[in-house]
Motif scaffolding. Structure first.
Motif, PDB file in Angstrom:
ATOM      1  N   TRP A 113      61.634  37.543  20.326  1.00  0.00           N
ATOM      2  CA  TRP A 113      61.259  35.861  20.224  1.00  0.00           C
ATOM      3  C   TRP A 113      59.876  35.653  20.471  1.00  0.00           C
ATOM      4  O   TRP A 113      59.127  36.033  21.245  1.00  0.00           O
ATOM      5  N   VAL A 114      59.262  34.701  19.545  1.00  0.00           N
ATOM      6  CA  VAL A 114      57.927  34.206  19.681  1.00  0.00           C
ATOM      7  C   VAL A 114      58.143  32.757  19.671  1.00  0.00           C
ATOM      8  O   VAL A 114      58.644  32.076  19.108  1.00  0.00           O
ATOM      9  N   GLN A 115      57.406  32.249  20.791  1.00  0.00           N
ATOM     10  CA  GLN A 115      57.454  30.999  21.251  1.00  0.00           C
ATOM     11  C   GLN A 115      56.807  29.843  19.932  1.00  0.00           C
ATOM     12  O   GLN A 115      55.645  30.390  19.585  1.00  0.00           O
ATOM     13  N   VAL A 116      57.161  28.785  19.506  1.00  0.00           N
ATOM     14  CA  VAL A 116      56.788  27.934  18.792  1.00  0.00           C
ATOM     15  C   VAL A 116      56.635  26.579  19.240  1.00  0.00           C
ATOM     16  O   VAL A 116      57.208  26.214  19.956  1.00  0.00           O
ATOM     17  N   SER A 117      55.290  26.202  18.796  1.00  0.00           N
ATOM     18  CA  SER A 117      54.812  24.850  19.259  1.00  0.00           C
ATOM     19  C   SER A 117      54.891  23.700  18.203  1.00  0.00           C
ATOM     20  O   SER A 117      54.498  22.553  18.248  1.00  0.00           O
ATOM     21  N   ASN A 118      54.920  24.288  16.865  1.00  0.00           N
ATOM     22  CA  ASN A 118      54.893  23.298  15.852  1.00  0.00           C
ATOM     23  C   ASN A 118      55.983  23.504  14.758  1.00  0.00           C
ATOM     24  O   ASN A 118      55.772  24.913  14.324  1.00  0.00           O
ATOM     25  N   ILE A 119      56.910  22.836  14.052  1.00  0.00           N
ATOM     26  CA  ILE A 119      57.696  23.154  13.003  1.00  0.00           C
ATOM     27  C   ILE A 119      57.257  22.589  11.672  1.00  0.00           C
ATOM     28  O   ILE A 119      58.172  22.461  10.724  1.00  0.00           O
ATOM     29  N   GLY A 120      56.133  22.195  11.631  1.00  0.00           N
ATOM     30  CA  GLY A 120      55.567  21.292  10.336  1.00  0.00           C
ATOM     31  C   GLY A 120      56.315  20.307   9.787  1.00  0.00           C
ATOM     32  O   GLY A 120      56.539  19.459  10.583  1.00  0.00           O
ATOM     33  N   GLY A 121      56.523  20.712   8.674  1.00  0.00           N
ATOM     34  CA  GLY A 121      57.335  19.458   7.849  1.00  0.00           C
ATOM     35  C   GLY A 121      58.840  19.538   8.060  1.00  0.00           C
ATOM     36  O   GLY A 121      59.681  18.654   7.498  1.00  0.00           O
ATOM     37  N   TRP A 122      59.324  20.218   8.954  1.00  0.00           N
ATOM     38  CA  TRP A 122      60.757  20.520   9.152  1.00  0.00           C
ATOM     39  C   TRP A 122      61.363  19.430  10.400  1.00  0.00           C
ATOM     40  O   TRP A 122      60.406  18.883  11.200  1.00  0.00           O
ATOM     41  N   THR A 123      62.339  19.065   9.958  1.00  0.00           N
ATOM     42  CA  THR A 123      63.178  18.350  11.101  1.00  0.00           C
ATOM     43  C   THR A 123      64.608  18.974  11.778  1.00  0.00           C
ATOM     44  O   THR A 123      65.051  19.635  10.895  1.00  0.00           O
ATOM     45  N   ILE A 124      64.807  18.933  12.952  1.00  0.00           N
ATOM     46  CA  ILE A 124      65.897  19.562  13.317  1.00  0.00           C
ATOM     47  C   ILE A 124      66.942  18.555  13.947  1.00  0.00           C
ATOM     48  O   ILE A 124      66.462  17.528  14.541  1.00  0.00           O
ATOM     49  N   PHE A 125      68.261  18.579  14.036  1.00  0.00           N
ATOM     50  CA  PHE A 125      69.293  17.626  14.313  1.00  0.00           C
ATOM     51  C   PHE A 125      70.143  18.461  14.978  1.00  0.00           C
ATOM     52  O   PHE A 125      70.779  19.402  14.789  1.00  0.00           O
ATOM     53  N   LEU A 126      70.318  18.072  16.297  1.00  0.00           N
ATOM     54  CA  LEU A 126      71.211  18.490  17.266  1.00  0.00           C
ATOM     55  C   LEU A 126      72.551  17.715  17.767  1.00  0.00           C
ATOM     56  O   LEU A 126      72.283  16.469  17.696  1.00  0.00           O
ATOM     57  N   SER A 127      73.653  18.252  17.784  1.00  0.00           N
ATOM     58  CA  SER A 127      74.600  17.407  18.244  1.00  0.00           C
ATOM     59  C   SER A 127      75.188  17.883  19.390  1.00  0.00           C
ATOM     60  O   SER A 127      74.994  19.229  19.843  1.00  0.00           O
ATOM     61  N   LYS A 128      76.054  17.337  20.174  1.00  0.00           N
ATOM     62  CA  LYS A 128      76.446  17.603  21.655  1.00  0.00           C
ATOM     63  C   LYS A 128      77.925  16.960  21.855  1.00  0.00           C
ATOM     64  O   LYS A 128      78.166  15.889  21.367  1.00  0.00           O
ATOM     65  N   HIS A 129      78.715  17.803  22.578  1.00  0.00           N
ATOM     66  CA  HIS A 129      79.967  17.154  22.939  1.00  0.00           C
ATOM     67  C   HIS A 129      80.455  17.777  24.193  1.00  0.00           C
ATOM     68  O   HIS A 129      80.574  18.951  24.425  1.00  0.00           O
ATOM     69  N   LEU A 130      80.971  16.900  25.215  1.00  0.00           N
ATOM     70  CA  LEU A 130      81.249  17.236  26.533  1.00  0.00           C
ATOM     71  C   LEU A 130      80.389  18.520  27.325  1.00  0.00           C
ATOM     72  O   LEU A 130      80.737  19.213  27.766  1.00  0.00           O
TER      73      LEU A 130
END
Length: 334
Positions: A242-259
């Protein structure tokens, strides 16, 4: 990921926020986060059901009363019944593979019992779920599966091993005949972050720009409701680390959560105006606000995407729907 704003391929659309609320979750609100417009109505096939996961326009739904399972195509309103799974809980991880075409049902539905490390899987038309244990020798403590996703038509999952120094390992599950074959991917394990301020972590795996990302969502405070930050890593398959990332450029991430369980993650290339690049959109349990974390400066903003939904009984999730299907769906809802 870092240093580039040009992905190998650009998805057809960005996810829409779907809010289910009402006494029996009978009302659905679709929010276009690019312009903050929403449409509210009732999709009868979704009444009293929770979204387990989704792939494109297909949703895996669980009846909140009977626990019956089905697939729903939001574009055609087609419903495909699935076998009953009596052991299913709200804490199980669900993965849905993509069909080869809209007209075919050649996908797999998978549920993972995270605490017992047991995989349940079926295809539409099967009479029952098949099951298989994930067994990996670990002498120092308990094994838990904390995240899974589809990447390159294989299921990748994170196993968390407790002990004096908890660690994460990445594995791959692929079908060989009618059974699953498990392969360890990581050559070096990743230590679990432990500081006094962190009292809860949600883990996610997501495909982003052709890379497999591992996301730590770290929370603290009263009832672990305060976001402390995110740690992002990409899998370097050549070195198996695993390599740590500090920038995802033009990308966007969407997270959902339940309980308090990390449900799923979606990524897109933020080509549309109004979608924030290099950011993580996320939701909280029993909270109708939408939050955005800036990966570069670590700032957090929030907004109320739909003021008419319930304050305490709303379930927020992300769904990918082709643009033309969204307009038709919202026309039906309006």
């Amino acid at each position: 990921m870092e240093g580039t704003n040009h992905p190998p391929h650009i998805p057809l659309s960005y996810p829409w926020l779907i809010i289910c609320d009402g006494k029996d979750q009978e009302r659905q609100t679709f929010v276009d986060i690019s312009n903050n417009k929403f449409n509210t109505g009732t999709i009868s096939e979704m009444r009293n059901k929770a979204i387990c996961t989704s792939t494109r326009e297909w949703l895996v739904l669980k009846d909140l009363g009977s626990k019956d399972l089905c697939l729903l195509n939001l574009t055609t309103k087609e419903v495909v019944q699935l076998p009953r799974l009596d052991t299913i809980t709200d804490y199980d991880i669900c993965v849905l593979s993509s069909p080869s075409s809209e007209s075919k049902h050649d996908f797999h539905v998978m549920f993972i019992d995270h605490s017992r490390c047991k995989f349940y899987f079926c295809q539409p038309g099967d009479m029952k779920f098949r099951e298989q244990m994930f067994e990996f020798h670990w002498e120092n403590g308990k094994t838990t599966i904390c995240a899974a996703t589809l990447f390159g038509e294989k299921v990748y999952f994170l196993a968390w091993f407790s002990g004096q120094s908890p660690i994460y390992e990445l594995f791959c599950a692929e079908f060989v005949g009618s059974n699953l074959h498990f392969t360890k991917i990581t050559r070096e394990n990743l230590p679990s972050p432990t500081t006094p301020e962190i009292n809860f972590i949600n883990d996610y795996l997501v495909e982003c720009g052709g890379e497999l990302l591992f996301i730590h969502k770290m929370c603290g405070g009263w009832e672990a409701n305060t976001l402390l930050g995110f740690l992002l890593f990409r899998m370097d398959f050549s070195s198996q680390v695993w390599v740590q990332v500090s920038n995802i450029g033009g990308w966007t991430i969407f997270l959902s959560k339940h309980l308090n369980v990390g449900r799923k993650a979606i990524s897109c290339f933020a080509a549309e105006k109004g979608i924030r690049q290099n950011s993580i959109y996320f939701t909280k349990c029993f909270d109708r606000f939408l939050y955005v974390f800036d990966v570069e400066d670590h700032s957090i903003s929030n907004s109320l995407p739909c003021p008419i939904v319930s304050k305490h009984h709303s379930q927020l999730d992300w769904v990918m729907i082709p643009t033309i299907s969204v307009s038709e769906l919202c026309y039906d809802l309006a």
